[in-house]
Write a protein that holds these residues in place. Structure first.
Motif, PDB file in Angstrom:
ATOM      1  N   LYS A   1       5.464  -3.025   6.538  1.00  0.00           N
ATOM      2  CA  LYS A   1       6.282  -1.868   6.897  1.00  0.00           C
ATOM      3  C   LYS A   1       6.444  -0.974   5.688  1.00  0.00           C
ATOM      4  O   LYS A   1       6.608  -1.438   4.560  1.00  0.00           O
ATOM      5  CB  LYS A   1       7.659  -2.310   7.392  1.00  0.00           C
ATOM      6  CG  LYS A   1       7.645  -3.252   8.591  1.00  0.00           C
ATOM      7  CD  LYS A   1       7.112  -2.557   9.840  1.00  0.00           C
ATOM      8  CE  LYS A   1       7.206  -3.512  11.050  1.00  0.00           C
ATOM      9  NZ  LYS A   1       6.650  -2.889  12.275  1.00  0.00           N
ATOM     10  N   LYS A   2       6.393   0.314   5.944  1.00  0.00           N
ATOM     11  CA  LYS A   2       6.598   1.287   4.881  1.00  0.00           C
ATOM     12  C   LYS A   2       8.086   1.447   4.633  1.00  0.00           C
ATOM     13  O   LYS A   2       8.872   1.638   5.566  1.00  0.00           O
ATOM     14  CB  LYS A   2       5.989   2.640   5.263  1.00  0.00           C
ATOM     15  CG  LYS A   2       5.857   3.620   4.114  1.00  0.00           C
ATOM     16  CD  LYS A   2       4.696   3.270   3.210  1.00  0.00           C
ATOM     17  CE  LYS A   2       4.473   4.346   2.145  1.00  0.00           C
ATOM     18  NZ  LYS A   2       3.397   3.997   1.219  1.00  0.00           N
ATOM     19  N   GLU A   3       8.478   1.326   3.377  1.00  0.00           N
ATOM     20  CA  GLU A   3       9.894   1.481   3.012  1.00  0.00           C
ATOM     21  C   GLU A   3      10.148   2.940   2.656  1.00  0.00           C
ATOM     22  O   GLU A   3       9.256   3.700   2.319  1.00  0.00           O
ATOM     23  CB  GLU A   3      10.217   0.589   1.810  1.00  0.00           C
ATOM     24  CG  GLU A   3      10.039  -0.883   2.080  1.00  0.00           C
ATOM     25  CD  GLU A   3      11.026  -1.425   3.092  1.00  0.00           C
ATOM     26  OE1 GLU A   3      12.243  -1.332   2.833  1.00  0.00           O
ATOM     27  OE2 GLU A   3      10.585  -1.941   4.139  1.00  0.00           O
TER      28      GLU A   3
ATOM     29  N   PHE B   1       0.140  -1.087  -2.610  1.00  0.00           N
ATOM     30  CA  PHE B   1       1.255  -1.752  -1.948  1.00  0.00           C
ATOM     31  C   PHE B   1       2.588  -1.042  -2.186  1.00  0.00           C
ATOM     32  O   PHE B   1       3.612  -1.467  -1.642  1.00  0.00           O
ATOM     33  CB  PHE B   1       1.387  -3.195  -2.459  1.00  0.00           C
ATOM     34  CG  PHE B   1       0.322  -4.128  -1.956  1.00  0.00           C
ATOM     35  CD1 PHE B   1       0.384  -4.633  -0.670  1.00  0.00           C
ATOM     36  CD2 PHE B   1      -0.722  -4.520  -2.783  1.00  0.00           C
ATOM     37  CE1 PHE B   1      -0.580  -5.508  -0.204  1.00  0.00           C
ATOM     38  CE2 PHE B   1      -1.683  -5.410  -2.328  1.00  0.00           C
ATOM     39  CZ  PHE B   1      -1.622  -5.901  -1.036  1.00  0.00           C
ATOM     40  N   LYS B   2       2.585  -0.008  -3.010  1.00  0.00           N
ATOM     41  CA  LYS B   2       3.847   0.616  -3.387  1.00  0.00           C
ATOM     42  C   LYS B   2       4.586   1.153  -2.163  1.00  0.00           C
ATOM     43  O   LYS B   2       4.021   1.854  -1.327  1.00  0.00           O
ATOM     44  CB  LYS B   2       3.597   1.755  -4.379  1.00  0.00           C
ATOM     45  CG  LYS B   2       4.859   2.247  -5.073  1.00  0.00           C
ATOM     46  CD  LYS B   2       4.532   3.197  -6.211  1.00  0.00           C
ATOM     47  CE  LYS B   2       5.779   3.537  -7.000  1.00  0.00           C
ATOM     48  NZ  LYS B   2       5.478   4.428  -8.160  1.00  0.00           N
ATOM     49  N   GLY B   3       5.838   0.775  -2.069  1.00  0.00           N
ATOM     50  CA  GLY B   3       6.654   1.252  -0.957  1.00  0.00           C
ATOM     51  C   GLY B   3       6.458   0.505   0.343  1.00  0.00           C
ATOM     52  O   GLY B   3       6.877   0.976   1.399  1.00  0.00           O
ATOM     53  N   THR B   4       5.811  -0.663   0.287  1.00  0.00           N
ATOM     54  CA  THR B   4       5.627  -1.461   1.497  1.00  0.00           C
ATOM     55  C   THR B   4       6.218  -2.850   1.315  1.00  0.00           C
ATOM     56  O   THR B   4       6.319  -3.353   0.192  1.00  0.00           O
ATOM     57  CB  THR B   4       4.142  -1.613   1.875  1.00  0.00           C
ATOM     58  OG1 THR B   4       3.477  -2.415   0.880  1.00  0.00           O
ATOM     59  CG2 THR B   4       3.457  -0.255   1.976  1.00  0.00           C
ATOM     60  N   LYS B   5       6.617  -3.449   2.430  1.00  0.00           N
ATOM     61  CA  LYS B   5       7.064  -4.840   2.436  1.00  0.00           C
ATOM     62  C   LYS B   5       6.450  -5.546   3.632  1.00  0.00           C
ATOM     63  O   LYS B   5       6.246  -4.929   4.686  1.00  0.00           O
ATOM     64  CB  LYS B   5       8.587  -4.934   2.506  1.00  0.00           C
ATOM     65  CG  LYS B   5       9.305  -4.524   1.236  1.00  0.00           C
ATOM     66  CD  LYS B   5      10.804  -4.756   1.353  1.00  0.00           C
ATOM     67  CE  LYS B   5      11.518  -4.398   0.059  1.00  0.00           C
ATOM     68  NZ  LYS B   5      12.993  -4.616   0.160  1.00  0.00           N
ATOM     69  N   ASP B   6       6.152  -6.827   3.450  1.00  0.00           N
ATOM     70  CA  ASP B   6       5.629  -7.582   4.574  1.00  0.00           C
ATOM     71  C   ASP B   6       6.785  -8.154   5.395  1.00  0.00           C
ATOM     72  O   ASP B   6       7.965  -7.876   5.120  1.00  0.00           O
ATOM     73  CB  ASP B   6       4.669  -8.684   4.100  1.00  0.00           C
ATOM     74  CG  ASP B   6       5.346  -9.779   3.286  1.00  0.00           C
ATOM     75  OD1 ASP B   6       6.595  -9.831   3.240  1.00  0.00           O
ATOM     76  OD2 ASP B   6       4.621 -10.598   2.687  1.00  0.00           O
ATOM     77  N   GLU B   7       6.466  -8.932   6.412  1.00  0.00           N
ATOM     78  CA  GLU B   7       7.511  -9.423   7.309  1.00  0.00           C
ATOM     79  C   GLU B   7       8.461 -10.393   6.624  1.00  0.00           C
ATOM     80  O   GLU B   7       9.559 -10.662   7.133  1.00  0.00           O
ATOM     81  CB  GLU B   7       6.880 -10.090   8.532  1.00  0.00           C
ATOM     82  CG  GLU B   7       6.023 -11.304   8.208  1.00  0.00           C
ATOM     83  CD  GLU B   7       5.458 -11.952   9.470  1.00  0.00           C
ATOM     84  OE1 GLU B   7       6.159 -11.972  10.499  1.00  0.00           O
ATOM     85  OE2 GLU B   7       4.302 -12.418   9.415  1.00  0.00           O
ATOM     86  N   PHE B   8       8.065 -10.934   5.468  1.00  0.00           N
ATOM     87  CA  PHE B   8       8.933 -11.823   4.709  1.00  0.00           C
ATOM     88  C   PHE B   8       9.813 -11.058   3.721  1.00  0.00           C
ATOM     89  O   PHE B   8      10.595 -11.662   2.986  1.00  0.00           O
ATOM     90  CB  PHE B   8       8.097 -12.857   3.942  1.00  0.00           C
ATOM     91  CG  PHE B   8       7.181 -13.664   4.813  1.00  0.00           C
ATOM     92  CD1 PHE B   8       7.688 -14.561   5.744  1.00  0.00           C
ATOM     93  CD2 PHE B   8       5.803 -13.517   4.713  1.00  0.00           C
ATOM     94  CE1 PHE B   8       6.849 -15.306   6.554  1.00  0.00           C
ATOM     95  CE2 PHE B   8       4.951 -14.256   5.512  1.00  0.00           C
ATOM     96  CZ  PHE B   8       5.468 -15.153   6.442  1.00  0.00           C
ATOM     97  N   GLY B   9       9.631  -9.746   3.677  1.00  0.00           N
ATOM     98  CA  GLY B   9      10.394  -8.923   2.751  1.00  0.00           C
ATOM     99  C   GLY B   9       9.784  -8.819   1.363  1.00  0.00           C
ATOM    100  O   GLY B   9      10.425  -8.332   0.430  1.00  0.00           O
TER     101      GLY B   9
END
Length: 396
Positions: A392-394, A228-236
């Protein structure tokens, strides 16, 4: 920091799985739930960790690639023959005959952990291993376990029927990803992912989404397979950072309670489900927990897998804990660190539990080479799942 201890523990965790699966042709690959044990049961989740362990073993040179691949193929063929329902496996099977053990439940989470291990092996070895893993994966009818009215996956099915819902954050993120990557689950996965409650709490200045019992395995099991590193879901939500905070809060609680329970401290931490002097307890954990911090049990028992299963999240703190654990001769055995200890009681476990050795092995491999993350997350089904679940990839 003795980095060689990482290699030692990782190798001995692998040896645990290599030695403790059934080698008989009919039951090949079924893996003991724990060792030593009074029951001749395999845990389906343990079978999944064994398959992933073969990928780790091949990657680190503990076993030849050819032998590891052959083990996975034979084990997956065994799982083709086991009794299932709608593609899902029962929690436990008898290792003598492969039949469902002791009326155990049809388990969506144990099936998910098995499939994650199978697909990890498939992603690593490719070829027939991947074909067999995908075949088992695609047999699952994810809608069978889904309650459309409540928008939750049901927890398990017993002889009397379904019982419980995955309605709050726990170890179940892997289920949404597997469902999202499957034709039978792609239409419900996002709805199910959006629906479970994110209980937010704080301890020691760390704010995060916590599990009901405050156990660290909630923040580890799915994360052992999904990077999951560097990712966020639609809720942030950044689940990797959430696990970092949960781990540091767990350690802070143990440091704050060093005068309450002998053995707790800056290196004596990692509260999670484990063996205790009074048997296995799933409630071992630290606040925050459910019902106003009343659901966690902190009674002095420390399982090494709590700190070591968090190695990618808190490497410095986890390595320091690893050195501390290995300084206790009573805690070290044939397969490395035993399941748990309690200094206040003068008690040291005499057993190893597969899921605890499994999460330790996988996270120690991810820490150095991202072995499991690379193998599992490279699969097109999982890449699709990230998109379906709107991650989304940050920029990192």
């Amino acid at each position: 920091m003795n980095v060689n201890l990482i290699e030692r523990e990782r190798r001995l965790c692998f040896d645990y799985f290599y030695d403790n699966f059934d080698k008989a042709p009919e039951m090949f690959g079924l893996t003991h739930d724990k060792f030593p044990t009074k029951h001749n049961d395999c845990s389906v989740a343990a079978n999944g960790f064994m398959l992933a362990a073969m990928a780790v073993g091949a990657d680190f040179g503990y076993i030849s690639r050819g032998e590891a691949e052959s083990i996975c193929i034979k084990a997956l063929k065994t799982h083709e023959r086991l009794e299932t329902k709608k593609g899902f496996y029962y929690h436990f099977y008898n290792m003598w005959d492969g039949l469902r053990a002791r009326h155990s439940e049809l388990s969506i989470i144990d099936t998910a952990l098995f499939l994650a291990g199978a697909l990890t092996a498939g992603g690593f070895f490719g070829g027939e291993t991947l074909e067999l893993a995908r075949k088992l994966y695609l047999r699952c009818d994810w809608e069978y376990f889904y309650c459309k009215d409540k928008k939750f996956f049901r927890m398990a099915e017993f002889d009397k029927g379904f019982d419980g819902y995955w309605d709050v954050y726990a170890e179940q993120l892997i289920m949404y990803f597997l469902a999202a990557g499957s034709p039978s689950g792609q239409n419900i996965a996002l709805e199910a992912y959006r629906s479970f409650k994110r209980l937010e709490g704080e301890y020691g200045g760390y704010k995060f989404i916590y599990g009901w019992f405050g156990s660290l395995f909630n923040h580890q099991f799915s994360h052992a397979f999904i990077d999951f590193k560097g990712t966020k879901d639609e809720f942030g939500t950044d689940w990797f950072e959430n696990s970092v905070k949960a781990t540091l809060a767990n350690r802070a609680f143990c440091m704050d309670n060093a005068n309450v329970h002998k053995g707790y401290g800056k290196d004596g931490w990692g509260l999670t489900s484990c063996q205790t002097r009074d048997g296995y307890k799933g409630h071992i954990g630290a606040p925050p927990s459910g019902n106003g911090n009343t659901e966690n049990v902190a009674e002095g028992t420390i399982p090494p897998c709590g700190a070591l299963g968090s190695m990618p999240f808190t490497p410095n703190e986890s390595i320091s804990a690893l050195n501390h654990f290995y300084s206790k001769p009573e805690l070290v055995g044939k397969y490395g660190l035993k399941d748990a200890y309690n200094e206040g009681q003068g008690w040291y476990s005499d057993c190893y539990i597969s899921i605890d050795k499994g999460v330790t092995l996988l996270m120690l491999a991810n820490y150095e080479r991202q072995t499991v993350w690379r193998s599992f997350c490279s699969l097109p089904e999982i890449k699709t799942a990230f998109k379906t679940l709107q991650f989304k990839k940050e920029n990192i």
